[in-house]
Scaffold this motif. Structure first.
Motif, PDB file in Angstrom:
ATOM      1  N   TYR A 150       4.749   3.053  -8.230  1.00  0.00           N
ATOM      2  CA  TYR A 150       4.897   4.434  -7.771  1.00  0.00           C
ATOM      3  C   TYR A 150       5.985   4.658  -6.719  1.00  0.00           C
ATOM      4  O   TYR A 150       6.337   5.792  -6.437  1.00  0.00           O
ATOM      5  N   GLY A 151       6.473   3.624  -6.083  1.00  0.00           N
ATOM      6  CA  GLY A 151       7.349   3.773  -4.914  1.00  0.00           C
ATOM      7  C   GLY A 151       8.614   4.569  -5.176  1.00  0.00           C
ATOM      8  O   GLY A 151       9.300   4.352  -6.176  1.00  0.00           O
ATOM      9  N   MET A 179       0.842  -1.170   0.000  1.00  0.00           N
ATOM     10  CA  MET A 179       0.000   0.000   0.000  1.00  0.00           C
ATOM     11  C   MET A 179       0.890   1.237   0.000  1.00  0.00           C
ATOM     12  O   MET A 179       1.902   1.281   0.683  1.00  0.00           O
ATOM     13  N   LEU A 180       0.509   2.230  -0.750  1.00  0.00           N
ATOM     14  CA  LEU A 180       1.193   3.518  -0.756  1.00  0.00           C
ATOM     15  C   LEU A 180       0.279   4.557  -0.155  1.00  0.00           C
ATOM     16  O   LEU A 180      -0.921   4.544  -0.404  1.00  0.00           O
ATOM     17  N   SER A 181       0.824   5.478   0.610  1.00  0.00           N
ATOM     18  CA  SER A 181       0.009   6.572   1.123  1.00  0.00           C
ATOM     19  C   SER A 181       0.894   7.763   1.415  1.00  0.00           C
ATOM     20  O   SER A 181       2.095   7.636   1.609  1.00  0.00           O
ATOM     21  N   PHE A 182       0.273   8.936   1.405  1.00  0.00           N
ATOM     22  CA  PHE A 182       0.948  10.126   1.887  1.00  0.00           C
ATOM     23  C   PHE A 182      -0.100  11.055   2.450  1.00  0.00           C
ATOM     24  O   PHE A 182      -1.267  10.989   2.094  1.00  0.00           O
ATOM     25  N   ASP A 183       0.307  11.877   3.400  1.00  0.00           N
ATOM     26  CA  ASP A 183      -0.606  12.788   4.078  1.00  0.00           C
ATOM     27  C   ASP A 183      -0.465  14.187   3.512  1.00  0.00           C
ATOM     28  O   ASP A 183       0.625  14.603   3.152  1.00  0.00           O
ATOM     29  N   VAL A 184      -1.589  14.865   3.458  1.00  0.00           N
ATOM     30  CA  VAL A 184      -1.589  16.274   3.107  1.00  0.00           C
ATOM     31  C   VAL A 184      -2.057  16.992   4.368  1.00  0.00           C
ATOM     32  O   VAL A 184      -3.190  16.835   4.793  1.00  0.00           O
ATOM     33  N   SER A 185      -1.168  17.721   4.996  1.00  0.00           N
ATOM     34  CA  SER A 185      -1.526  18.407   6.230  1.00  0.00           C
ATOM     35  C   SER A 185      -0.919  19.798   6.214  1.00  0.00           C
ATOM     36  O   SER A 185      -0.014  20.088   5.447  1.00  0.00           O
ATOM     37  N   ARG A 241       8.604   6.326 -16.802  1.00  0.00           N
ATOM     38  CA  ARG A 241       7.285   6.303 -17.446  1.00  0.00           C
ATOM     39  C   ARG A 241       6.169   6.609 -16.451  1.00  0.00           C
ATOM     40  O   ARG A 241       5.232   7.315 -16.765  1.00  0.00           O
ATOM     41  N   TRP A 242       6.267   6.053 -15.268  1.00  0.00           N
ATOM     42  CA  TRP A 242       5.268   6.248 -14.227  1.00  0.00           C
ATOM     43  C   TRP A 242       5.849   7.176 -13.163  1.00  0.00           C
ATOM     44  O   TRP A 242       7.011   7.042 -12.788  1.00  0.00           O
ATOM     45  N   PRO A 243       5.066   8.111 -12.655  1.00  0.00           N
ATOM     46  CA  PRO A 243       5.596   9.025 -11.643  1.00  0.00           C
ATOM     47  C   PRO A 243       5.827   8.310 -10.314  1.00  0.00           C
ATOM     48  O   PRO A 243       5.099   7.384  -9.956  1.00  0.00           O
ATOM     49  N   ARG A 244       6.850   8.743  -9.622  1.00  0.00           N
ATOM     50  CA  ARG A 244       7.090   8.229  -8.272  1.00  0.00           C
ATOM     51  C   ARG A 244       6.200   8.990  -7.294  1.00  0.00           C
ATOM     52  O   ARG A 244       5.684  10.055  -7.615  1.00  0.00           O
ATOM     53  N   LEU A 245       6.067   8.441  -6.113  1.00  0.00           N
ATOM     54  CA  LEU A 245       5.209   9.039  -5.094  1.00  0.00           C
ATOM     55  C   LEU A 245       5.584  10.491  -4.799  1.00  0.00           C
ATOM     56  O   LEU A 245       4.716  11.350  -4.672  1.00  0.00           O
ATOM     57  N   SER A 246       6.867  10.783  -4.737  1.00  0.00           N
ATOM     58  CA  SER A 246       7.304  12.159  -4.464  1.00  0.00           C
ATOM     59  C   SER A 246       6.845  13.103  -5.571  1.00  0.00           C
ATOM     60  O   SER A 246       6.480  14.255  -5.308  1.00  0.00           O
ATOM     61  N   GLU A 247       6.851  12.640  -6.819  1.00  0.00           N
ATOM     62  CA  GLU A 247       6.370  13.474  -7.926  1.00  0.00           C
ATOM     63  C   GLU A 247       4.859  13.669  -7.837  1.00  0.00           C
ATOM     64  O   GLU A 247       4.352  14.763  -8.082  1.00  0.00           O
ATOM     65  N   ASN A 261     -11.112  14.985  -3.009  1.00  0.00           N
ATOM     66  CA  ASN A 261     -11.153  13.791  -3.848  1.00  0.00           C
ATOM     67  C   ASN A 261     -11.475  14.135  -5.298  1.00  0.00           C
ATOM     68  O   ASN A 261     -10.858  13.603  -6.223  1.00  0.00           O
ATOM     69  N   ASP A 262     -12.463  15.029  -5.495  1.00  0.00           N
ATOM     70  CA  ASP A 262     -12.850  15.417  -6.858  1.00  0.00           C
ATOM     71  C   ASP A 262     -11.694  16.056  -7.623  1.00  0.00           C
ATOM     72  O   ASP A 262     -11.549  15.867  -8.825  1.00  0.00           O
ATOM     73  N   ALA A 263     -10.863  16.821  -6.925  1.00  0.00           N
ATOM     74  CA  ALA A 263      -9.765  17.534  -7.585  1.00  0.00           C
ATOM     75  C   ALA A 263      -8.480  16.723  -7.670  1.00  0.00           C
ATOM     76  O   ALA A 263      -7.750  16.818  -8.658  1.00  0.00           O
ATOM     77  N   VAL A 264      -8.194  15.927  -6.654  1.00  0.00           N
ATOM     78  CA  VAL A 264      -6.899  15.276  -6.545  1.00  0.00           C
ATOM     79  C   VAL A 264      -6.878  13.871  -7.145  1.00  0.00           C
ATOM     80  O   VAL A 264      -5.907  13.477  -7.787  1.00  0.00           O
ATOM     81  N   LEU A 265      -7.929  13.100  -6.938  1.00  0.00           N
ATOM     82  CA  LEU A 265      -7.918  11.718  -7.419  1.00  0.00           C
ATOM     83  C   LEU A 265      -7.721  11.604  -8.934  1.00  0.00           C
ATOM     84  O   LEU A 265      -6.974  10.729  -9.381  1.00  0.00           O
ATOM     85  N   PRO A 266      -8.315  12.489  -9.746  1.00  0.00           N
ATOM     86  CA  PRO A 266      -8.030  12.394 -11.190  1.00  0.00           C
ATOM     87  C   PRO A 266      -6.548  12.584 -11.520  1.00  0.00           C
ATOM     88  O   PRO A 266      -6.034  11.964 -12.452  1.00  0.00           O
ATOM     89  N   ILE A 267      -5.851  13.405 -10.755  1.00  0.00           N
ATOM     90  CA  ILE A 267      -4.413  13.608 -10.969  1.00  0.00           C
ATOM     91  C   ILE A 267      -3.661  12.314 -10.657  1.00  0.00           C
ATOM     92  O   ILE A 267      -2.770  11.898 -11.401  1.00  0.00           O
ATOM     93  N   LEU A 268      -4.019  11.683  -9.549  1.00  0.00           N
ATOM     94  CA  LEU A 268      -3.346  10.453  -9.133  1.00  0.00           C
ATOM     95  C   LEU A 268      -3.661   9.287 -10.060  1.00  0.00           C
ATOM     96  O   LEU A 268      -2.867   8.365 -10.200  1.00  0.00           O
ATOM     97  N   ARG A 269      -4.816   9.323 -10.682  1.00  0.00           N
ATOM     98  CA  ARG A 269      -5.271   8.189 -11.499  1.00  0.00           C
ATOM     99  C   ARG A 269      -4.800   8.242 -12.949  1.00  0.00           C
ATOM    100  O   ARG A 269      -5.115   7.341 -13.730  1.00  0.00           O
ATOM    101  N   LEU A 270      -4.059   9.269 -13.315  1.00  0.00           N
ATOM    102  CA  LEU A 270      -3.571   9.375 -14.692  1.00  0.00           C
ATOM    103  C   LEU A 270      -2.592   8.252 -15.019  1.00  0.00           C
ATOM    104  O   LEU A 270      -1.731   7.913 -14.216  1.00  0.00           O
ATOM    105  N   TYR A 271      -2.725   7.704 -16.198  1.00  0.00           N
ATOM    106  CA  TYR A 271      -1.803   6.672 -16.689  1.00  0.00           C
ATOM    107  C   TYR A 271      -0.946   7.290 -17.796  1.00  0.00           C
ATOM    108  O   TYR A 271      -1.440   8.099 -18.581  1.00  0.00           O
ATOM    109  N   PRO A 272       0.296   6.888 -17.897  1.00  0.00           N
ATOM    110  CA  PRO A 272       1.105   7.341 -19.035  1.00  0.00           C
ATOM    111  C   PRO A 272       0.594   6.663 -20.306  1.00  0.00           C
ATOM    112  O   PRO A 272      -0.109   5.646 -20.240  1.00  0.00           O
TER     113      PRO A 272
END
Length: 125
Positions: A84-85, A1-7, A96-102, A33-44
């Motif tokens: 993503y790791g 599982m990957l996760s990061f916090d936005v605080s 090709r795929w962004p890393r979590l930091s990106e 979720n409406d704004a951020v999840l589409p960014i995270l869900r992009l595929y190359p």
């Protein structure tokens, strides 16, 4: 599982803790979720002649949750770390795929703007 916090910054969190005694300060999770999840869900783009058929499971795995003033964005798909790791990304995905930091860099300005607008609405009543 990957996760990061936005605080927020510590001082902002202290102020919110004071405010939350009076009003509900749960972050605007649906807006985030409406704004951020589409960014995270992009595929190359697929590679020319690619034989693997994408299922979409990896992208759909992203979800957000809130606890106090912290929003956690995570992807529990078992192979998310390999894709993503930051330190676990496999060679096939590098470049090709962004890393979590990106991903964090892409998402943070959007999330902070939503938080800013939310705080303004909270203060204006």
């Amino acid at each position: 599982m990957l996760s990061f916090d936005v605080s927020g910054a510590p001082e902002t969190l202290r102020r919110l803790e004071t405010i939350e005694r009076t009003v509900d300060t749960t972050p605007p999770l649906s807006e985030l979720n409406d704004a951020v999840l589409p960014i995270l869900r992009l595929y190359p783009p697929e590679r020319p002649g690619q034989r693997y058929v994408r299922t979409g499971r990896l992208g759909q795995g992203w979800r957000g949750s809130a606890a106090g003033q912290v929003v956690t964005l995570e992807n529990p798909v078992e192979y998310a770390g390999a894709v993503y790791g930051d330190s676990t990304q496999r060679a096939a995905f590098v470049g090709r795929w962004p890393r979590l930091s990106e991903l964090r860099t892409r998402v943070l300005p959007v999330a902070l703007n939503i938080y800013r607008e939310w705080v303004e609405r909270l203060v204006k009543g």
